[in-house]
Design an enzyme around this catalytic site. Sequence first.
Site, mmCIF file in Angstrom:
data_model
loop_
_atom_site.group_PDB
_atom_site.id
_atom_site.type_symbol
_atom_site.label_atom_id
_atom_site.label_comp_id
_atom_site.label_asym_id
_atom_site.label_seq_id
_atom_site.Cartn_x
_atom_site.Cartn_y
_atom_site.Cartn_z
ATOM 1 N N SER A 35 0.821 -1.220 0.000
ATOM 2 C CA SER A 35 0.000 0.000 0.000
ATOM 3 C C SER A 35 0.850 1.264 0.000
ATOM 4 O O SER A 35 0.329 2.365 0.187
ATOM 5 C CB SER A 35 -0.936 0.005 1.218
ATOM 6 N N THR A 70 -0.721 2.941 4.227
ATOM 7 C CA THR A 70 -0.157 4.294 4.344
ATOM 8 C C THR A 70 0.801 4.385 5.518
ATOM 9 O O THR A 70 0.442 4.040 6.642
ATOM 10 C CB THR A 70 -1.258 5.357 4.560
ATOM 11 N N THR A 77 1.847 6.972 0.361
ATOM 12 C CA THR A 77 0.937 5.850 0.098
ATOM 13 C C THR A 77 0.762 5.632 -1.396
ATOM 14 O O THR A 77 0.997 6.555 -2.201
ATOM 15 C CB THR A 77 -0.446 6.140 0.715
ATOM 16 N N ARG A 124 -7.737 9.440 -8.803
ATOM 17 C CA ARG A 124 -8.147 9.634 -7.407
ATOM 18 C C ARG A 124 -6.933 10.043 -6.559
ATOM 19 O O ARG A 124 -5.870 9.459 -6.632
ATOM 20 C CB ARG A 124 -8.746 8.343 -6.876
ATOM 21 N N VAL A 125 -7.143 11.059 -5.738
ATOM 22 C CA VAL A 125 -6.124 11.497 -4.782
ATOM 23 C C VAL A 125 -6.727 11.372 -3.387
ATOM 24 O O VAL A 125 -7.883 11.766 -3.172
ATOM 25 C CB VAL A 125 -5.704 12.960 -5.061
ATOM 26 N N THR A 157 -4.344 7.508 8.739
ATOM 27 C CA THR A 157 -4.305 6.333 7.875
ATOM 28 C C THR A 157 -5.730 5.850 7.685
ATOM 29 O O THR A 157 -6.615 6.167 8.484
ATOM 30 C CB THR A 157 -3.431 5.221 8.507
ATOM 31 N N GLY A 158 -5.952 5.102 6.624
ATOM 32 C CA GLY A 158 -7.300 4.589 6.391
ATOM 33 C C GLY A 158 -7.962 5.260 5.209
ATOM 34 O O GLY A 158 -7.283 5.720 4.285
HETATM 35 N N1 GLY Z 1 -5.102 7.027 3.438
HETATM 36 C C1 GLY Z 1 -4.665 6.680 2.172
HETATM 37 C C2 GLY Z 1 -5.637 6.933 1.110
HETATM 38 O O1 GLY Z 1 -6.821 6.988 1.349
HETATM 39 O O2 GLY Z 1 -5.209 7.087 -0.018
#
Ligand code: GLY
Length: 327
Positions: free
Chosen positions: A86, A188, A206, A216-217, A239-240
């Site tokens: 990831s 992440t 990440t 997508r960001v 994170t998440g």
């Molecule tokens: N926390 C990493 C993401 O959603 O890209």
Amino acid sequence: MSKITRRNFLGKSVQASVGVGLIGVGQTACSQTISSTESKGITVLSTWNNHKANKAAWSVLQNGKSALDAVEAGVRVPEADIEDRSVGYGGRPDRDGNVTLDACIMDEKGNCGSVCFLQHIKHPISVARKVMEETPHVILAGEGAYQFALSQGFKKENLLTEKSRQEWEEWKVKSKYQPIINIEQHDTIGMLAIDQNGNMSGACTTSGLAYKLQGRVGDSPIIGAGMFVDNEIGGAVATGMGEAVLRSLGSFLVVELMRQGRSPMEACKEAVMRIVKKQKYQDIQVGYLALNKAGEYGGFAIQKGFNCMFSQQNEHQLIDVDSHLKK
Ligand code: GLY
């Protein structure tokens, strides 16, 4: 020699007034404030079981270098790790098979740099640092970030490993977009560090959500969402599920709550509860970590299963973080 220990504060909390939680070594109550404590020396805090990253950052700090150098060196470890699915090289691609990376970095003066939707470069965190140090900008995205990286001497590399490519081929059969909570117990790396001068810096990097829409960001490259540092107060990382963090500008919120007197754990818990109150949270994970200027840390997550690495006083601890949902 430093050692690694594992701690689980669940059920052992001394923080009765706010329930169980992740509590710093020596921290006794939620009323503890930044001004009441003395420095605990060099410190590193990172999301998930990133012990190799913490040790890399620790070694930089032990050599007397800055917190900025430490967090960059630390998060470069998972960026280059083919087994970390990831972050960076080996990360899972978007639904079109592109590995696209997000990262940001921030120093003790409030300088910051970020890259998002960056492809073909193994170390986005180092490109983010170059954005901070070599340009008048904060964020570079996509092709512009890539061309900037090349101009700074970074090499084009194929980041899609055979394992990731095969998994993506399998995923395409159903093409069902369904992010999995706590996938592989990591996602992440966000890292905060305090150097021997007491200065704090932070970094976050990440490959984002697996099989996301192209372009997508997430939260990780957004200063104040995935990471924020105010050297007067402390720092936070997230994170998440990035969308939930972006909607609440979580890391900035955590630092501002610490400014108002909350402990790191209380601040993280409040930021998680904002998501719980206002967003659909049942099927997503978000975890926050915070470190204040005194070297006290805390964390909180929506779901069970989030942990962190904390390094201080030559000890590296893997710590389970408390959560809103208990199973
Ligand atoms: N926390 C990493 C993401 O959603 O890209």
